[in-house]
Each structure stands twice: as C-alpha cells, then as structure tokens.
Design a protein around this motif. Sequence first.
Motif, PDB file in Angstrom:
ATOM      1  N   VAL A  22       0.753  -1.212  -0.017  1.00  0.00           N
ATOM      2  CA  VAL A  22       0.024  -0.076   0.109  1.00  0.00           C
ATOM      3  C   VAL A  22       0.856   1.485   0.252  1.00  0.00           C
ATOM      4  O   VAL A  22       0.531   2.130  -0.917  1.00  0.00           O
ATOM      5  CB  VAL A  22      -0.893  -0.172   1.144  1.00  0.00           C
ATOM      6  N   PRO A  23       1.937   1.607   0.872  1.00  0.00           N
ATOM      7  CA  PRO A  23       2.646   2.826   0.748  1.00  0.00           C
ATOM      8  C   PRO A  23       3.426   2.830  -0.443  1.00  0.00           C
ATOM      9  O   PRO A  23       3.784   3.818  -0.851  1.00  0.00           O
ATOM     10  CB  PRO A  23       3.642   2.512   2.021  1.00  0.00           C
ATOM     11  N   ALA A  24       3.799   1.482  -0.992  1.00  0.00           N
ATOM     12  CA  ALA A  24       4.780   1.633  -2.203  1.00  0.00           C
ATOM     13  C   ALA A  24       4.159   2.152  -3.332  1.00  0.00           C
ATOM     14  O   ALA A  24       4.536   3.020  -4.126  1.00  0.00           O
ATOM     15  CB  ALA A  24       5.297   0.140  -2.484  1.00  0.00           C
ATOM     16  N   ASN A  25       2.613   1.681  -3.501  1.00  0.00           N
ATOM     17  CA  ASN A  25       1.819   2.451  -4.652  1.00  0.00           C
ATOM     18  C   ASN A  25       1.618   3.841  -4.364  1.00  0.00           C
ATOM     19  O   ASN A  25       1.456   4.621  -5.269  1.00  0.00           O
ATOM     20  CB  ASN A  25       0.511   1.312  -4.704  1.00  0.00           C
ATOM     21  N   ALA A  30       2.522   9.357  -6.135  1.00  0.00           N
ATOM     22  CA  ALA A  30       2.922  10.656  -5.695  1.00  0.00           C
ATOM     23  C   ALA A  30       4.144  11.247  -6.658  1.00  0.00           C
ATOM     24  O   ALA A  30       4.034  12.415  -7.164  1.00  0.00           O
ATOM     25  CB  ALA A  30       3.218  10.743  -4.288  1.00  0.00           C
ATOM     26  N   ILE A  31       4.818  10.086  -6.729  1.00  0.00           N
ATOM     27  CA  ILE A  31       6.189  10.580  -7.598  1.00  0.00           C
ATOM     28  C   ILE A  31       5.771  10.768  -8.979  1.00  0.00           C
ATOM     29  O   ILE A  31       6.237  11.750  -9.565  1.00  0.00           O
ATOM     30  CB  ILE A  31       7.040   9.374  -7.282  1.00  0.00           C
ATOM     31  N   LEU A  32       5.146   9.758  -9.654  1.00  0.00           N
ATOM     32  CA  LEU A  32       4.706   9.540 -11.147  1.00  0.00           C
ATOM     33  C   LEU A  32       3.955  11.042 -11.558  1.00  0.00           C
ATOM     34  O   LEU A  32       4.015  11.492 -12.500  1.00  0.00           O
ATOM     35  CB  LEU A  32       4.160   8.354 -11.433  1.00  0.00           C
ATOM     36  N   SER A  33       2.923  11.121 -10.665  1.00  0.00           N
ATOM     37  CA  SER A  33       2.167  12.419 -10.784  1.00  0.00           C
ATOM     38  C   SER A  33       2.784  13.732 -11.009  1.00  0.00           C
ATOM     39  O   SER A  33       2.033  14.581 -11.509  1.00  0.00           O
ATOM     40  CB  SER A  33       0.881  12.232  -9.691  1.00  0.00           C
ATOM     41  N   HIS A  34       3.982  13.733 -10.252  1.00  0.00           N
ATOM     42  CA  HIS A  34       4.610  15.183 -10.480  1.00  0.00           C
ATOM     43  C   HIS A  34       5.342  15.316 -11.597  1.00  0.00           C
ATOM     44  O   HIS A  34       5.716  16.317 -12.096  1.00  0.00           O
ATOM     45  CB  HIS A  34       5.682  15.285  -9.224  1.00  0.00           C
ATOM     46  N   GLY A  35       5.354  14.210 -12.381  1.00  0.00           N
ATOM     47  CA  GLY A  35       6.010  14.309 -13.797  1.00  0.00           C
ATOM     48  C   GLY A  35       7.500  14.625 -13.923  1.00  0.00           C
ATOM     49  O   GLY A  35       7.975  15.235 -14.705  1.00  0.00           O
ATOM     50  N   ASN A  36       8.191  14.416 -12.783  1.00  0.00           N
ATOM     51  CA  ASN A  36       9.694  14.613 -12.621  1.00  0.00           C
ATOM     52  C   ASN A  36      10.507  13.703 -12.980  1.00  0.00           C
ATOM     53  O   ASN A  36      11.957  13.520 -12.454  1.00  0.00           O
ATOM     54  CB  ASN A  36       9.835  15.500 -11.556  1.00  0.00           C
ATOM     55  N   CYS A  37      10.118  12.587 -13.616  1.00  0.00           N
ATOM     56  CA  CYS A  37      10.845  11.330 -13.651  1.00  0.00           C
ATOM     57  C   CYS A  37      11.373  10.931 -15.220  1.00  0.00           C
ATOM     58  O   CYS A  37      12.060   9.926 -15.484  1.00  0.00           O
ATOM     59  CB  CYS A  37      10.085   9.916 -13.470  1.00  0.00           C
ATOM     60  N   GLY A  38      11.369  12.298 -16.176  1.00  0.00           N
ATOM     61  CA  GLY A  38      11.876  12.048 -17.528  1.00  0.00           C
ATOM     62  C   GLY A  38      11.192  11.203 -18.453  1.00  0.00           C
ATOM     63  O   GLY A  38      11.581  10.685 -19.182  1.00  0.00           O
ATOM     64  N   LEU A  47       1.277   4.489 -16.118  1.00  0.00           N
ATOM     65  CA  LEU A  47       2.140   3.904 -15.132  1.00  0.00           C
ATOM     66  C   LEU A  47       1.274   4.502 -13.799  1.00  0.00           C
ATOM     67  O   LEU A  47       1.089   3.489 -12.786  1.00  0.00           O
ATOM     68  CB  LEU A  47       3.664   4.280 -14.818  1.00  0.00           C
ATOM     69  N   VAL A  48       0.796   5.639 -13.805  1.00  0.00           N
ATOM     70  CA  VAL A  48      -0.125   6.038 -12.765  1.00  0.00           C
ATOM     71  C   VAL A  48      -1.145   5.177 -12.705  1.00  0.00           C
ATOM     72  O   VAL A  48      -1.706   4.658 -11.359  1.00  0.00           O
ATOM     73  CB  VAL A  48      -0.216   7.426 -12.820  1.00  0.00           C
ATOM     74  N   LYS A 303      15.882   8.731 -12.408  1.00  0.00           N
ATOM     75  CA  LYS A 303      15.141   9.884 -11.965  1.00  0.00           C
ATOM     76  C   LYS A 303      14.041   9.374 -10.830  1.00  0.00           C
ATOM     77  O   LYS A 303      13.892  10.234  -9.983  1.00  0.00           O
ATOM     78  CB  LYS A 303      14.454  10.542 -13.112  1.00  0.00           C
ATOM     79  N   PHE A 304      13.411   8.499 -11.273  1.00  0.00           N
ATOM     80  CA  PHE A 304      12.354   7.818 -10.126  1.00  0.00           C
ATOM     81  C   PHE A 304      13.201   7.615  -9.102  1.00  0.00           C
ATOM     82  O   PHE A 304      12.732   8.107  -7.744  1.00  0.00           O
ATOM     83  CB  PHE A 304      11.850   6.529 -10.668  1.00  0.00           C
TER      84      PHE A 304
END
Length: 327
Positions: A22-25, A30-38, A47-48, A303-304
């Motif tokens: 649950v925390p991993a997802n 949260a990380i992917l939604s910010h769009g800073n992973c290249g 992926l989201v 980047k992730f």
Amino acid sequence: MNQPVIIKIESVYYPILAIVGVPANLVTIAILSHGNCGLSKCITRYLVAMAVADLMFLIFDVILYEIKDSYFPYSFLNYTPICSLNLALLFVSIDCSVWLTVVFTFDRFVAICYQTLRTKYCTEKTASVVITVVCFLSIIENIPYYFIYEPREIIDNKAWSCYVKSNFYTLPIWIAFWSLETVLTPFAPFVLIILLNALTIRHIVLANKVRNRLRVKNKVDKNPDPELENRRKSIILLLAVSGSFILLWMVIFICYICVLFTDVQFLESDYNDTFTIAEQSSYMLRCLSSCTNTFIYAVSQNKFRNELKNKMKRLLALMTKLVKYSN
C-alpha cells in the motif's frame, strides 16, 4: 486447531504484503504524478493508472478479503451484500490491473515498432481514453459477480459471508460467463503480452543491427548512440513491467490449464492436496504482482530513484521535527 501450513503462511504473508504494498503504490502515484521522472506524459498516465489499479487490488483482495477473513471473520464486512460487493470490486481491480498492463505493453509496441503511428497514438489524450475504456469495461464485465453469491450462514436473521450458488456450475448462462471470464483473464492478456514483447524485441534487435551497420559504414565516432540508448531504456522498462507480470501470473495460468484439461477443481477445501497448495500459492504470487512495479521503477529509472530518495529525506526530516516538537 492445527492449521495447514499454507494457511499459516498466508496469515503472515498477506499482512506483510499490505504493509509494504500500500505505501509503495501510494509513493509511486505521488512521484509519477509530479512528472519529474523523465518519462513522457503518455507513459506516466499508464504507469499512474497501473499503480492506482494495483492499490485497489491490494485494498479489495489482500486487506478486505484475505486479511479480513483471517483476522476479522465476523466484522460487518462479512454481511453477504457487502461481501458480494467487495468480491465484485476485487475482480474489477484484477481486470483493470491486468488489462492496463496489456494496453501499456501495446503502447510501447506501437511507439517502438511504428514510428508513423506513434505521433498519433502515443499521446496523453489517447492514453486517458484507453485507460477510461479499460476501467469502464472492467466494471461492466464484472457486475455479474455480485449476483453469483448467496449467504454461507444465517446468524441472528442476518445473512453472513459469501458462498457461490450451486447453479453457478450448472446453468448454461453462468457456465458461458465463467468461460468468457477465463478467456479474458488470464489467457488473452498472457498471450498478448508475450506476443507483443516478442515482436517488440525482434524489431529492436533488427533496427539496432541496421543502425550499427550504418554507423560503421559512415565511420561514425564510437560515442554512445542516443537513439540506441533510448531504445535500451524503453525495452528495459517494458520487459521489467510485463516480464514481472508474466512470471508472477505463470502459476495461476498453469492452474487454469489444469482445471480445463484435468479433473481438478478450484476452491477445494483439502489444503494438503498438491493442486490446492499450487492454487493458493498462485493467488499469493498474483497479489505480489500488485506491488512489484514500484521496485522495478526504483531499479530501472534513475530519476524515479532520485525522487524517491528526496521524498524519503523530506519524510524523515518531518518525522524528526515532529519528534522534537513532541518532546
């Protein structure tokens, strides 16, 4: 009461899976939604959506079904109407998770193998439409699951737990429904993912050979080729996500084949039987597939990984401040 070994394993395995998954997802979303992973917006959308579907799968299957049955067998969640709804949503989340993996694999297949179609299909808008259609069809497809259960027992004039109706195995309409469900999940996704991956890898290998020959012929310097590097990263992400799905769903795929061509049946109560142990193990592996993508991204995407480190540092800093404030 001496429980079978597989039941003892499940009683420990599923809580650990929930605590980790649950925390991993949530972190992945949260990380992917910010769009800073290249990653492109198209890939990010898929992926989201996959992470959200996996989170729903963990909630409805692992927490509200497996853990609830083991530790809270007489909670209000075991009223038959609520139990039936949870099981229907469980199957919806499974189908969403599986078919989003398929459409993501198809998107990467188009992006890598069909450059002319790529600009039209591999877009954020198309990804949003495809995700919406997959989720909608998954809901429509699994509505019948709500109606296949009856109360397992009546306690104080209340219907408790869920038991598959006996006519589910005899009425032609239910037999047809179950056959269709078996084809749609897991057979079709399993075959499609393997086929699309094989075609994608074949295309990349052939394209790389041609590109390397041209570089040699034109005496291009030996610096790394950006195009080859991009293809390499794409294929690593694709194979990691879809390959994980194939490996973790392999056992349940084999179990379905055994049911089709032998006399064994699902949901038998003899937990010392070899097939029943294999079936329960396949469910555990299927649930594991709902929390592996986070670790795949962390390993394969720099980047992730950096974003994950930054968020962990911020979380630790916040916790430190809270501890100091409380003291």
